[in-house]
Design an enzyme around this catalytic site. Structure first.
Site, mmCIF file in Angstrom:
data_model
loop_
_atom_site.group_PDB
_atom_site.id
_atom_site.type_symbol
_atom_site.label_atom_id
_atom_site.label_comp_id
_atom_site.label_asym_id
_atom_site.label_seq_id
_atom_site.Cartn_x
_atom_site.Cartn_y
_atom_site.Cartn_z
ATOM 1 C CE LYS A 1 -1.110 -0.377 4.973
ATOM 2 N NZ LYS A 1 -0.501 -1.716 5.202
ATOM 3 C CG ASN B 1 0.200 3.714 7.913
ATOM 4 O OD1 ASN B 1 0.292 4.037 9.084
ATOM 5 N ND2 ASN B 1 0.697 2.580 7.434
ATOM 6 C CG HIS C 1 -1.203 -5.430 11.746
ATOM 7 N ND1 HIS C 1 0.012 -5.025 12.238
ATOM 8 C CD2 HIS C 1 -1.283 -4.936 10.478
ATOM 9 C CE1 HIS C 1 0.643 -4.304 11.326
ATOM 10 N NE2 HIS C 1 -0.112 -4.246 10.247
#
Length: 446
Positions: A136, A159, A205
């Site tokens: 990403k 981010n 995660h």
């Protein structure tokens, strides 16, 4: 910075005062909100508020006279607050702020939700949101670069790069390009992206979620927040992403949907910073996003050709004696390293660090490209044992030793690749420090 009159006169708590948290506090204060801010790090508190512990005057006082107070939101009454803005790094599944806010009936939000709320007062613009487990950052930077190449005003945030609230609003016609982690998506409920992109979903995660399905559901929310008629671009190379594409279509949005299938062969020879099959997929997603924005193909082609790449992500550092050195320090898990091994035919692979898993199965399709492996860090011995029998292995221990050994063994036309498949925290502050150490070691070769 980005401000909004909708926050004026309201009270917010801000938990976590790193870059995005500090930008959030400043944006709220500049908008006339009252802010109670906190970070467990005393230096972060002091940076935001030199008069630590005191109620400070508002830097741009509003008629209501709101200001900044330093206090832990866990120790105050949150009744009447408009929201608790938390850093994406705050684990909501374990941190007591989640229960505290719920008890007071106060929503937990993030800077992306505040950006979404501010959009109504900003000059007419569009937003591209990019998420996915891997790729990403590259895709976000690539889309931003193509938009810039086309001469369209644009900002990049989320981010990646600077916090979006800390940047000035774009003029009319501008495009905001946001990299969105699952944590950031969790903290917004009204971000309607004009173009939403999902690249892939693989296990990551999971300490923050109730299993893999909950992690995938977090990614899916990016499309649930979209209005019909807004573009949805989804890679369908894994089952969870393909299922999300089906959900979007089933919601009556088939015309909005572009599926990016895996394994499409493309001529990447003119894109030096976009090598390997994974970057072919990233490029296809970026092309589809820019086409959805109405950017002409000539500008897209020019952007693909001139894209410099990201630091620490398949970064071409230098060619020494005919050997190309590639810094892929940002590959902190095996799934992220796997595409790098498929990008070049003959690789001297430097790997290791603080392992996230006890296997390298995701990397197996690229093993045939590895001339020799050089293991480093805490995982060095474990990885050496896993790879012995598959390829020649050298236990280097440290990065500088590995670089020297790989440089001595590599032949012209081959590649020395740092793609650790591990976190960096055993020997380095972060993956950026590890990548810089690799650069320094390459430069030291002469």
């Amino acid at each position: 910075m980005i401000t909004s009159t909708s926050w004026r006169g309201k009270r917010y708590a801000v938990l976590g005062l790193a870059r995005s948290g500090a930008a959030t506090a400043h944006a709220l204060l500049a908008s006339g909100a009252e802010v109670v801010a906190w970070d467990s790090n005393e230096a972060a508190r002091a940076k935001l508020a030199p008069g630590l512990g005191e109620t400070l005057p508002h830097p741009n006082p509003s008629p209501e006279g709101e200001g900044l107070e330093i206090a832990d939101p866990l120790e105050i009454d949150l009744a009447g607050f408009a929201g608790v803005a938390v850093s994406p790094g705050v684990p909501l599944n374990t941190h007591p702020i989640a229960a505290k806010a719920a008890e007071a009936g106060v929503p937990i939000i993030g800077d992306i939700e505040l950006f979404a709320e501010a959009r109504a007062e900003m000059p007419a613009h569009r937003v591209v949101g990019i998420t996915g487990t891997n790729g990403k950052s590259t895709t976000t930077a690539l889309i931003h670069h193509i938009i810039e190449t086309a001469g369209i005003p644009t900002r990049m945030g989320g981010n990646i790069g600077l916090p979006i609230l800390g940047q000035d609003p774009l003029p009319e016609g501008g495009v905001y390009v946001l990299e969105l982690s699952s944590y950031q998506i969790d903290l917004t409920h009204s971000l309607d992206c004009d173009v939403a992109v999902l690249l892939n979903i693989t296990p990551d995660h999971l300490d923050r979620y109730d299993g893999f399905l909950a992690y995938a559901a977090s990614k899916a929310r990016l499309f649930a927040m979209q209005a019909k008629g807004h573009a949805a671009i989804i890679g369908i190379g894994d089952e969870p992403s393909a299922a999300i594409a089906q959900q979007v279509a089933a919601a009556g949005r088939s015309e909005d949907l572009t599926r990016i299938a895996p394994g499409i062969c493309m001529d990447q020879s003119r894109w030096p910073a976009l090598q390997g099959p994974h970057n072919a997929q990233n490029a296809l997603a970026a092309i589809a996003a820019c086409q959805a924005l109405g950017i002409e193909q000539a500008a897209i082609d020019k952007g693909l050709e001139s894209f410099p790449g990201l630091p620490h992500r398949m970064e071409r550092v230098k060619t020494v004696n005919g050997v190309l050195f590639i810094n892929d320090s940002k590959a902190t898990n095996a799934d992220s390293t796997a595409p790098a091994l498929s990008a070049y035919p003959k690789i001297h692979w430097i790997l290791g660090g603080k392992a996230k898993t006890d296997d390298l199965d995701a990397c197996r399709p690229g093993f045939s490209h590895v001339v020799k492996a050089y293991t480093i860090g805490d995982a060095g011995e474990m990885f050496a044992k896993l790879l012995e029998g598959e390829m020649p292995v050298e236990r280097s221990g440290t990065l500088d030793v590995a670089v020297k050994a790989a440089a001595a063994n590599a032949q012209p036309g081959e590649v020395v690749l740092l793609s650790p498949a591990c976190a960096s925290f055993d020997q380095f502050k972060d993956y950026e420090a590890r990548g810089q150490a690799f650069r320094d070691a390459v430069e030291a070769l002469g």
